[in-house]
Design an enzyme around this catalytic site. Structure first.
Site, PDB file in Angstrom:
ATOM      1  CB  CYS A   8      -3.127  -2.092  -0.701  1.00 32.36           C
ATOM      2  SG  CYS A   8      -2.603  -1.809   1.002  1.00 32.36           S
ATOM      3  CG  ASN A  11       0.571   1.699   3.551  1.00 30.55           C
ATOM      4  OD1 ASN A  11       1.219   2.619   4.006  1.00 30.55           O
ATOM      5  ND2 ASN A  11       1.147   0.660   3.025  1.00 30.55           N
ATOM      6  CB  CYS A  13      -3.900  -5.969   4.814  1.00 28.99           C
ATOM      7  SG  CYS A  13      -5.043  -5.697   6.185  1.00 28.99           S
ATOM      8  NE  ARG A  14      -5.165  -5.419  -0.368  1.00 26.33           N
ATOM      9  CZ  ARG A  14      -6.067  -4.841  -1.138  1.00 26.33           C
ATOM     10  NH1 ARG A  14      -6.489  -5.472  -2.220  1.00 26.33           N
ATOM     11  NH2 ARG A  14      -6.536  -3.650  -0.840  1.00 26.33           N
ATOM     12  CB  SER A  15       0.798  -2.012  -0.025  1.00 26.24           C
ATOM     13  OG  SER A  15       0.311  -1.176   0.990  1.00 26.24           O
ATOM     14  CG  ASP A 124      -8.533  -5.641   1.434  1.00 23.93           C
ATOM     15  OD1 ASP A 124      -7.836  -6.032   2.396  1.00 23.93           O
ATOM     16  OD2 ASP A 124      -8.834  -4.458   1.242  1.00 23.93           O
TER      17      ASP A 124
HETATM   18  P1  4NP Z   1      -5.288  -3.191   2.737  1.00 20.42           P
HETATM   19  O1  4NP Z   1      -6.596  -3.657   3.539  1.00 20.42           O
HETATM   20  O2  4NP Z   1      -5.765  -2.271   1.629  1.00 20.42           O
HETATM   21  O3  4NP Z   1      -4.719  -4.472   2.176  1.00 20.42           O
HETATM   22  O4  4NP Z   1      -4.402  -2.529   3.734  1.00 20.42           O
HETATM   23  C1  4NP Z   1      -7.481  -2.769   4.130  1.00 20.42           C
HETATM   24  C2  4NP Z   1      -7.198  -2.212   5.351  1.00 20.42           C
HETATM   25  C3  4NP Z   1      -8.119  -1.375   5.957  1.00 20.42           C
HETATM   26  C4  4NP Z   1      -9.300  -1.084   5.316  1.00 20.42           C
HETATM   27  C5  4NP Z   1      -9.591  -1.635   4.095  1.00 20.42           C
HETATM   28  C6  4NP Z   1      -8.678  -2.475   3.496  1.00 20.42           C
HETATM   29  N1  4NP Z   1     -10.254  -0.258   5.937  1.00 20.42           N
HETATM   30  O5  4NP Z   1     -11.368  -0.099   5.393  1.00 20.42           O
HETATM   31  O6  4NP Z   1      -9.996   0.302   7.025  1.00 20.42           O
END
Ligand code: 4NP
Length: 154
Positions: A8, A11, A13-15, A124
């Site tokens: 994702c 790294n 939240c989702r993955s 997300d």
């Molecule tokens: P993820 O979500 O891709 O599901 O881990 C996010 C976590 C952090 C950020 C964006 C998406 N960020 O912009 O810091």
């Protein structure tokens, strides 16, 4: 050994949620010696960080472990190590493709596993706040993925 990598953006939240959920399903099916799971992000902001509070909270609720998981960047080396690289959204696919060798990498999108869902990307929750929605998708998709791996590789 079959190796699965979820990708994702951050790294956190989702993955990592998918990593923890798939690992728990692998253990339930007694396949720990056959399938390994990891996760990585395309963005570097959270390298070394534990999963996001929202991901940790829902995994705690479901009794699923996320011990020893910290964020890392996806890299070209992963193309040699993982037979299944599963991206959470289309921007992840675009960014993985930009890595050296990425144009040839075999990639899946998570929502390909759930063709009856209208959504074509895993939303997300870092931005939506809806970790329950993401958990439901990931829980269902990981069952499909495990069935698919069992059929294709085991
Ligand atoms: P993820 O979500 O891709 O599901 O881990 C996010 C976590 C952090 C950020 C964006 C998406 N960020 O912009 O810091």
């Amino acid at each position: 050994m079959v190796n699965v990598l979820f990708v994702c953006l951050g790294n956190i939240c989702r993955s990592p949620m998918a990593e923890a959920v798939l690992r728990s399903k692998i253990a339930q099916r007694g396949l720990q010696e056959s399938i390994k799971v990891d996760s990585a992000g395309t963005g570097d902001w959270h390298i070394g960080h534990v999963p996001h509070e929202g991901t940790r909270r829902i995994l705690d609720q479901k009794g699923i472990s996320y011990a020893d998981m910290t964020a890392r960047l996806v890299s070209s080396n992963d193309f040699d190590s993982f037979q299944y690289i599963v991206c959470m959204d289309d921007s992840n696919v675009v960014n993985v493709r930009k890595l050296p060798g990425g144009e040839k990498a075999e990639l899946l999108t998570f929502m390909e596993l759930l063709p009856d869902e209208e959504l074509r990307e895993v939303p997300d929750p870092y931005f939506t706040g809806n970790f329950e929605q993401v958990f439901a998708l990931i829980d269902a998709g990981c069952d499909v993925l495990l069935d698919r791996i069992a059929e294709e590789r085991l």
